[in-house]
Design a protein around this motif. Sequence first.
Motif, PDB file in Angstrom:
ATOM      1  N   VAL A 138      14.727  -0.625   4.957  1.00  0.00           N
ATOM      2  CA  VAL A 138      15.516   0.101   3.959  1.00  0.00           C
ATOM      3  C   VAL A 138      16.912   0.333   4.519  1.00  0.00           C
ATOM      4  N   ILE A 139      17.938  -0.032   3.749  1.00  0.00           N
ATOM      5  CA  ILE A 139      19.322   0.219   4.142  1.00  0.00           C
ATOM      6  C   ILE A 139      19.776   1.506   3.469  1.00  0.00           C
ATOM      7  N   THR A 140      20.224   2.468   4.257  1.00  0.00           N
ATOM      8  CA  THR A 140      20.710   3.731   3.702  1.00  0.00           C
ATOM      9  C   THR A 140      22.188   3.908   4.028  1.00  0.00           C
ATOM     10  N   ASP A 141      22.865   4.627   3.139  1.00  0.00           N
ATOM     11  CA  ASP A 141      24.284   4.940   3.374  1.00  0.00           C
ATOM     12  C   ASP A 141      24.472   6.444   3.493  1.00  0.00           C
ATOM     13  N   PHE A 142      23.490   7.088   4.110  1.00  0.00           N
ATOM     14  CA  PHE A 142      23.573   8.529   4.371  1.00  0.00           C
ATOM     15  C   PHE A 142      22.910   8.798   5.720  1.00  0.00           C
ATOM     16  N   PRO A 143      23.255   9.897   6.380  1.00  0.00           N
ATOM     17  CA  PRO A 143      22.686  10.184   7.708  1.00  0.00           C
ATOM     18  C   PRO A 143      21.180  10.400   7.629  1.00  0.00           C
ATOM     19  N   ILE A 144      20.475   9.974   8.685  1.00  0.00           N
ATOM     20  CA  ILE A 144      19.040  10.169   8.773  1.00  0.00           C
ATOM     21  C   ILE A 144      18.768  11.385   9.658  1.00  0.00           C
ATOM     22  N   ASP A 145      18.115  12.362   9.082  1.00  0.00           N
ATOM     23  CA  ASP A 145      17.720  13.552   9.824  1.00  0.00           C
ATOM     24  C   ASP A 145      16.302  13.339  10.337  1.00  0.00           C
ATOM     25  N   ALA A 146      16.179  13.086  11.649  1.00  0.00           N
ATOM     26  CA  ALA A 146      14.874  12.754  12.224  1.00  0.00           C
ATOM     27  C   ALA A 146      13.861  13.872  12.008  1.00  0.00           C
ATOM     28  N   LEU A 147      14.315  15.124  12.045  1.00  0.00           N
ATOM     29  CA  LEU A 147      13.387  16.233  11.866  1.00  0.00           C
ATOM     30  C   LEU A 147      12.868  16.285  10.430  1.00  0.00           C
ATOM     31  N   ARG A 148      13.752  16.020   9.497  1.00  0.00           N
ATOM     32  CA  ARG A 148      13.377  16.069   8.082  1.00  0.00           C
ATOM     33  C   ARG A 148      12.322  15.018   7.751  1.00  0.00           C
ATOM     34  N   TYR A 149      12.406  13.858   8.407  1.00  0.00           N
ATOM     35  CA  TYR A 149      11.495  12.764   8.101  1.00  0.00           C
ATOM     36  C   TYR A 149      10.411  12.605   9.160  1.00  0.00           C
ATOM     37  N   PRO A 196      25.836  -3.895   1.140  1.00  0.00           N
ATOM     38  CA  PRO A 196      26.012  -3.317   2.482  1.00  0.00           C
ATOM     39  C   PRO A 196      26.671  -4.252   3.493  1.00  0.00           C
ATOM     40  N   LEU A 197      26.235  -5.508   3.598  1.00  0.00           N
ATOM     41  CA  LEU A 197      26.838  -6.394   4.591  1.00  0.00           C
ATOM     42  C   LEU A 197      28.324  -6.619   4.340  1.00  0.00           C
ATOM     43  N   PRO A 198      28.763  -6.982   3.128  1.00  0.00           N
ATOM     44  CA  PRO A 198      30.209  -7.125   2.914  1.00  0.00           C
ATOM     45  C   PRO A 198      30.997  -5.863   3.224  1.00  0.00           C
ATOM     46  N   ARG A 199      30.438  -4.704   2.840  1.00  0.00           N
ATOM     47  CA  ARG A 199      31.169  -3.463   3.109  1.00  0.00           C
ATOM     48  C   ARG A 199      31.242  -3.172   4.609  1.00  0.00           C
ATOM     49  N   TYR A 200      30.175  -3.472   5.316  1.00  0.00           N
ATOM     50  CA  TYR A 200      30.200  -3.256   6.766  1.00  0.00           C
ATOM     51  C   TYR A 200      31.184  -4.225   7.423  1.00  0.00           C
ATOM     52  N   LEU A 201      31.215  -5.467   6.963  1.00  0.00           N
ATOM     53  CA  LEU A 201      32.186  -6.425   7.501  1.00  0.00           C
ATOM     54  C   LEU A 201      33.612  -5.965   7.241  1.00  0.00           C
ATOM     55  N   ASP A 202      33.851  -5.374   6.079  1.00  0.00           N
ATOM     56  CA  ASP A 202      35.181  -4.829   5.801  1.00  0.00           C
ATOM     57  C   ASP A 202      35.543  -3.738   6.807  1.00  0.00           C
TER      58      ASP A 202
END
Length: 564
Positions: free
Chosen positions: A15-26, A272-278
Amino acid sequence: MDCRDKILSSEYYDVITDFPIDALRYAFFDLCYLEVDEFYNIVYISRENVRNVNEYIFDYKSVPKLYGLMQGEVGSQGFDPNNLIVSGITQAQRAPLSLTGRGVVVCIIDTGIDYTSEAFRDSQGNSRILAIWDQTIQDGAPPEGLHYGTVYTREDINRALQSPDPYSIVPSRDENGHGTAMAGVAAGSRLGNGLTYIGAAPEADIVVVKLKEAKQYLRDFFMVPGGVPAYEETDVMLGVRYADSFTEQFQRPVVICLGLGTSYGDHAGNAPLPRYLDAIAAKRSRAVVVCGGNEGNAGHHYQGNMEPASRSGGAVVKPVEVRVAENAEGFVMELWGNVPDVFTVSVRSPGGETIPSIRLGIQDSITYSFVYERTKITVAGTLVEPSSGEEMILLRVAQPTPGIWTFLVEAVGSVHNGSFHMWLPITQFMSAPAYFLEASPYITLTEPAMARDVISVSTYNAANNSFYIDSGRGFTRNNVVAPDFAAPGVDVSTLRGRETGSSLAAAITAGAVAQFLQWAVVEKNNQIVASREIKNYFVRGASRSGELTYPNREWGESVIIVSS
């Protein structure tokens, strides 16, 4: 099961996410995650934690797209430097400029490399390869923070080259050969004083990422034929992150070269890939070069236009016909609309059976089984696809009956913009031919060539200055100019023979960019240059035909790259 096992297992969805992953929450989920940058993360989550598989598959933005190799057929043997000569590359290699890529790192993210080849050694016989990250080998240490694959350093490779059995020390191989061909064209050493072989940047350092094959559940969903190389967007993104780690800003620049492409996505650079390359291309001392694909003559793009409401006398329906050959296992097709219009799709089979047009919810899917045919069609809708803001309808057509399928695209309510586009997968992802009867050759560049700040190239034949018929064409779906320019990609001399394809045009361009970065950054003529500026230097220094108007959809802003 540790994080490496989760990354590799088909029992864990990517899964590609564009938000921070909170390890405690998950913490109560069975997952692990990798940080790509401050914006993107990749989560590997157990399928047992996904209540509805279809909800995962059709969460379009989060599911990795599959990329294929943009290669052609291997032809005759023998070295011919003509493609390098017409590009101005061999001239720049000679004095007084002496631009050979010295001090620059060229990174090839592909199928690996034949590190034993003389074309990747210096005059003392030592390897010019700084590192290989082989994502397919799990016996050694991975890159820091990436958990999977094995990194082999230059020291490891040199030890292997001195051994009678080099693969017992560095077992990484390029079974396909595409990555080796790309690396040789971009940065192959001068062999036989340049008469036997030479790449565009023969003294550049080389970094290689060997991509692992896509997980089987994704191959199954996208119906990629067995034996066809397919790579996940997530692995490419992490390969780019690894390549970027070799940059020493204002001192040692990095050129990242991608000879991969896909027809999935909005064709406007918002995945995601094009935006990351940008994001990478905007940084100093970096350059990103991508190919435009080989889909221009495949018949895999349809552009529809409907009349505005003021001129239409009721419901507006556009029939789109697709001819499907015998023995087709199926395909995944996408429709992209433009705000503020809303579209639905109904389907008529070659035998006359129909499935109705149903307006799906904000994000929904439904599967139909035909009564007299074995075909199953799943229609998934995303009214507002998060990355682009546009409507996207995905149609998964399994076991299609051969013949002409009609997809009836209907506008819901009034027509405002009236424009929509449909794309079939790249050619190698089809088990049998399928094409639109009224196809458009334009807007057929493969992603990530639509990314705004990368250097994207189409392909031409340097022998006669003709445009390569299979080359992808621009512009983007939202009419932004792409490609940036055309580069030679026909009968290019590689280490396995002469080859044709857009990936070779990208490799030649990457070598020319390495030459430029030697002049600009290493030799301190313009140390703050980045990818977005480099492409405009190349556009200004390129040749143009007086018979053409620029920019245009085939040649971009200019015709032939010329190294500064």
